[in-house]
Scaffold this motif. Structure first.
Motif, short mmCIF file in Angstrom:
data_model
loop_
_atom_site.label_atom_id
_atom_site.label_comp_id
_atom_site.label_asym_id
_atom_site.label_seq_id
_atom_site.Cartn_x
_atom_site.Cartn_y
_atom_site.Cartn_z
N LEU A 37 0.69 -1.30 -0.07
CA LEU A 37 0.08 -0.30 0.19
C LEU A 37 1.13 1.55 -0.21
N GLN A 40 1.11 5.32 -6.43
CA GLN A 40 0.66 3.82 -6.60
C GLN A 40 2.24 3.77 -8.13
N ARG A 56 -2.04 -1.37 -4.06
CA ARG A 56 -2.52 0.07 -3.59
C ARG A 56 -2.46 0.67 -3.60
N ASP A 60 -6.67 6.54 -2.03
CA ASP A 60 -7.44 6.28 -1.69
C ASP A 60 -8.40 6.82 -0.93
#
Length: 302
Positions: A37, A40, A56, A60
């Motif tokens: 995580l 990106q 991920r 987000d």
């Protein structure tokens, strides 16, 4: 250990320096699914390239709730974090808000890595040190990046019929204090061109002004400019090159794909921050002042 999540923010160099620690996890638990995580465009360097089975984005929107105390946590993310047997996080979390919210997800084991480094030990060793609590000890601080065949095909399209090794130059970094003066880069380029060499200049968004100056100075010279490439493609492009750069994330990428690197260091300590790869030569500026590093010294190293 079946599922492991590594959470890593920071810049490009920070991530590459963390790869030896992630390799420890991969080697220590070869059957585990490892996810990363992070940002990106940076962690794409590891996606299905040995290190990560999946990645991920740390950006987000719903993840923001995990940085607020006593927040209502999204069900999907609660299940996601709770599915891991081990979470290793390098996020800056001084009030343990993120950590406490992860605990609410029912995570099984949590290891906190250092978000900021100190002392004189190599950065990769510092980043891997917390894994000693699960019996993993780092012996090799050199990072390795593994381009895919698709990455290499992109690089070949950029290079065309150019034969390797190419001379790759990265005249920038994340800080002006770590940059060799642009007029010295110009003199270095003129020397390379006078010997019949073709140069490839790589650059990111932070390098726009320096790139503009070199494009102006090197009109009609045998030089190519590669700007703002996706990092996995850039990695493949630098593979097997002779690379000259600063203390920067791109230099760490070059070293990790096996480029023969000549890196000029000014105020930062190469014992901590230089890539540990055997193919790296560090030129330390006198008194840590890059203005005092002669062009002839770099030419001699090449």
């Amino acid at each position: 250990m079946n599922r492991i999540l590594v959470i890593r923010g920071g810049a490009v160099g920070d991530f590459v320096l963390t790869l030896p620690a992630i390799k420890l996890l991969r080697d220590g638990f070869p059957g585990a699914r490892i996810e990363i995580l992070g940002y990106q465009h940076i962690i794409a360097l590891a996606e299905r390239r040995f290190y990560a089975d999946a990645i991920r984005s740390l950006e987000d929107g719903p993840l923001a709730t995990f940085f607020a105390r006593d927040a209502v946590l999204p069900v999907e993310l609660t299940g996601y974090f709770g599915s891991f047997d081990l979470i290793v996080s390098y996020l800056f979390d001084p009030d343990r808000i993120f950590h406490d919210n992860l605990r609410r997800c029912g995570i099984k084991m949590f290891i906190s890595g250092p978000p900021k480094l100190s002392g004189h030990e190599h950065a990769a060793l510092q980043l891997a040190r917390p894994l000693e609590q699960i019996g993993l000890h780092l012996k090799n601080s050199a990072a390795r990046i593994c381009p895919t065949e698709e990455d290499r095909e992109f690089a070949q399209d950029v290079l065309g019929n150019s034969s390797k090794p190419i001379i790759a130059l990265h005249p920038g970094s994340g800080s002006e204090t770590k940059n060799w003066p642009i007029e010295k880069w110009e003199k270095l380029g003129e020397h390379l061109f006078s010997t019949g060499r073709t140069a490839l200049v790589v650059a990111g968004e932070a390098d726009e002004e320096r790139l503009r100056l070199l494009e102006s100075a090197w009109k009609d010279k045998p030089v190519r400019f590669a700007k703002n490439l996706a990092l996995p493609h850039l990695a493949a492009l630098l593979e097997d090159s002779v690379f000259i750069g600063h203390d920067s994330g791109i230099s760490h990428i070059a070293a990790a794909v096996g480029a023969r690197c000549i890196l000029v260091f000014g105020p930062t300590d190469p014992a901590v921050w230089a890539p540990a790869n055997a193919s790296v030569t560090v030129l330390r500026a006198p008194e840590g002042d890059l203005r005092l590093l002669a062009v002839e010294t770099v030419i001699g190293a090449i």
